[in-house]
Design a protein around this motif. Structure first.
Motif, PDB file in Angstrom:
ATOM      1  N   LEU A   1      51.000 138.089  60.864  1.00  7.69           N
ATOM      2  CA  LEU A   1      50.931 138.240  60.122  1.00  7.69           C
ATOM      3  C   LEU A   1      49.578 139.064  59.532  1.00  7.69           C
ATOM      4  O   LEU A   1      49.673 139.831  58.848  1.00  7.69           O
ATOM      5  CB  LEU A   1      51.571 137.231  59.237  1.00  7.69           C
ATOM      6  N   TRP A   2      48.825 138.225  60.334  1.00 10.79           N
ATOM      7  CA  TRP A   2      47.528 138.974  59.619  1.00 10.79           C
ATOM      8  C   TRP A   2      47.234 140.582  60.785  1.00 10.79           C
ATOM      9  O   TRP A   2      47.028 141.485  59.610  1.00 10.79           O
ATOM     10  CB  TRP A   2      46.169 138.305  60.595  1.00 10.79           C
TER      11      TRP A   2
ATOM     12  N   VAL B   1      49.967 129.872  65.667  1.00 12.60           N
ATOM     13  CA  VAL B   1      49.004 130.229  66.175  1.00 12.60           C
ATOM     14  C   VAL B   1      49.502 132.136  66.611  1.00 12.60           C
ATOM     15  O   VAL B   1      49.021 133.280  65.476  1.00 12.60           O
ATOM     16  CB  VAL B   1      48.195 130.053  67.536  1.00 12.60           C
ATOM     17  N   ARG B   2      50.362 132.154  67.361  1.00  8.22           N
ATOM     18  CA  ARG B   2      51.390 133.595  67.646  1.00  8.22           C
ATOM     19  C   ARG B   2      51.501 134.019  65.801  1.00  8.22           C
ATOM     20  O   ARG B   2      51.641 134.888  65.421  1.00  8.22           O
ATOM     21  CB  ARG B   2      52.215 133.652  68.295  1.00  8.22           C
TER      22      ARG B   2
ATOM     23  N   MET C   1      59.963 132.415  62.921  1.00  7.43           N
ATOM     24  CA  MET C   1      60.550 133.618  62.935  1.00  7.43           C
ATOM     25  C   MET C   1      59.351 134.956  62.337  1.00  7.43           C
ATOM     26  O   MET C   1      59.604 136.552  62.446  1.00  7.43           O
ATOM     27  CB  MET C   1      61.584 133.594  61.187  1.00  7.43           C
ATOM     28  N   PHE C   2      58.625 134.852  61.646  1.00 12.75           N
ATOM     29  CA  PHE C   2      57.099 135.355  61.796  1.00 12.75           C
ATOM     30  C   PHE C   2      56.960 136.196  62.518  1.00 12.75           C
ATOM     31  O   PHE C   2      56.803 137.126  63.450  1.00 12.75           O
ATOM     32  CB  PHE C   2      56.148 135.047  60.447  1.00 12.75           C
ATOM     33  N   ASP C   3      56.872 135.296  63.809  1.00 17.61           N
ATOM     34  CA  ASP C   3      55.782 135.446  65.072  1.00 17.61           C
ATOM     35  C   ASP C   3      57.483 136.521  65.260  1.00 17.61           C
ATOM     36  O   ASP C   3      57.314 136.866  66.410  1.00 17.61           O
ATOM     37  CB  ASP C   3      56.328 134.228  66.088  1.00 17.61           C
ATOM     38  N   GLU C   4      58.705 136.220  65.792  1.00 18.52           N
ATOM     39  CA  GLU C   4      59.765 137.041  66.368  1.00 18.52           C
ATOM     40  C   GLU C   4      60.105 138.695  65.642  1.00 18.52           C
ATOM     41  O   GLU C   4      60.271 139.131  66.638  1.00 18.52           O
ATOM     42  CB  GLU C   4      60.652 136.200  66.809  1.00 18.52           C
TER      43      GLU C   4
ATOM     44  N   HIS D   1      46.429 129.214  60.648  1.00 17.05           N
ATOM     45  CA  HIS D   1      46.647 129.694  61.902  1.00 17.05           C
ATOM     46  C   HIS D   1      45.144 129.289  61.847  1.00 17.05           C
ATOM     47  O   HIS D   1      44.725 128.810  63.040  1.00 17.05           O
ATOM     48  CB  HIS D   1      46.920 130.899  61.260  1.00 17.05           C
ATOM     49  N   PHE D   2      44.694 129.737  61.687  1.00 13.88           N
ATOM     50  CA  PHE D   2      42.680 129.583  60.717  1.00 13.88           C
ATOM     51  C   PHE D   2      41.921 127.690  60.822  1.00 13.88           C
ATOM     52  O   PHE D   2      41.221 127.823  61.559  1.00 13.88           O
ATOM     53  CB  PHE D   2      42.115 129.935  60.098  1.00 13.88           C
ATOM     54  N   ALA D   3      43.443 127.676  60.363  1.00 13.30           N
ATOM     55  CA  ALA D   3      42.761 125.590  60.388  1.00 13.30           C
ATOM     56  C   ALA D   3      42.541 125.118  61.515  1.00 13.30           C
ATOM     57  O   ALA D   3      42.133 124.537  61.896  1.00 13.30           O
ATOM     58  CB  ALA D   3      43.491 124.738  59.774  1.00 13.30           C
ATOM     59  N   SER D   4      43.443 126.280  62.745  1.00 11.81           N
ATOM     60  CA  SER D   4      43.478 124.913  64.265  1.00 11.81           C
ATOM     61  C   SER D   4      42.099 125.637  64.884  1.00 11.81           C
ATOM     62  O   SER D   4      41.601 124.865  66.054  1.00 11.81           O
ATOM     63  CB  SER D   4      44.926 125.924  64.768  1.00 11.81           C
TER      64      SER D   4
END
Length: 210
Positions: free
Chosen positions: A89-90, A83-84, A1-4, A44-47
């Motif tokens: 968010l960033w 990731v998206r 939902m954050f992505d969309e 996201h950053f951990a990936s």
């Protein structure tokens, strides 16, 4: 939902309805929407270290490692919802009342190291300085993602990335042959399988419980 929907367009009640968890259960682990957003960005950053280590440990020449890594990252931005979401968010960080990790710094360092390796091995064109070149490569790569996302939802990101590398490699390679390098990378590197991770709410909640 954050992505969309982005940060402002997503509420805890929305997440509750989609995940099947009560708002109280979500607040038990995350005191606010800001804390939940921070967890997604951190995921996201951990990936990235896993992707970086896999390519840096390969036996390919340094410039091929760099190009192969870029395609892996491009596919992650296209195919991996975490990731998206973390990326979006960033970009909306000014609306989030939580300190978020600083992006790009590690990417510039990694690209710099690979360009230094390329110079030591005679792959890098004379006159190319690894530090400013790395900064330019990272700017070009993430600029490409921004434009591709805006125009076609990154549907054609791999073709756009090939076009970008054809341009950049003509300046970076000691003996320019972008087409041959790209063909070797394409042959040796099959697209990554979709990430095998639990659904988003399970991933972040499980990490919090641990």
């Amino acid at each position: 939902m954050f992505d969309e929907r982005g940060y402002a367009g997503t509420s805890i009640s929305d997440i509750s309805a989609l995940s099947g968890r009560t708002s109280g259960a979500i607040y038990f682990h995350y005191a606010s929407k800001e804390k939940l957003a921070l967890a997604v960005v951190e995921e996201h950053f951990a990936s990235w270290p896993r992707m970086i280590d896999r390519h840096r440990s390969s036996a390919r020449p340094a410039l091929e490692k760099l190009v192969a890594l870029s395609f892996t990252v491009a596919r992650a931005f296209r195919d991996d919802v975490v990731v998206r979401a973390g990326s979006r968010l960033w970009m909306e960080r000014k609306a989030i009342a939580a300190p978020l990790p600083t992006p790009f710094v590690e990417w510039i360092e990694v690209v710099t190291e690979l360009l230094i390796e390329a110079r030591v091995n005679g792959e890098l064109a004379a006159g190319v300085e690894p530090v400013p070149a790395a900064h330019s490569v990272v700017c070009a790569f993430f600029g490409l993602h921004t434009v591709s996302d805006a125009l076609d939802g990154r549907e054609h990101i791999e073709q756009h990335l090939r076009d970008l590398w054809r341009l950049l490699l003509n300046a970076l390679q000691a003996h320019p042959d972008p087409g041959a390098l790209l063909d070797r990378v394409h042959t040796a590197t099959a697209p990554d399988a979709p990430p095998t991770q639990p659904p988003l709410d399970e991933a972040v909640l499980t990490r919090a419980e641990a």
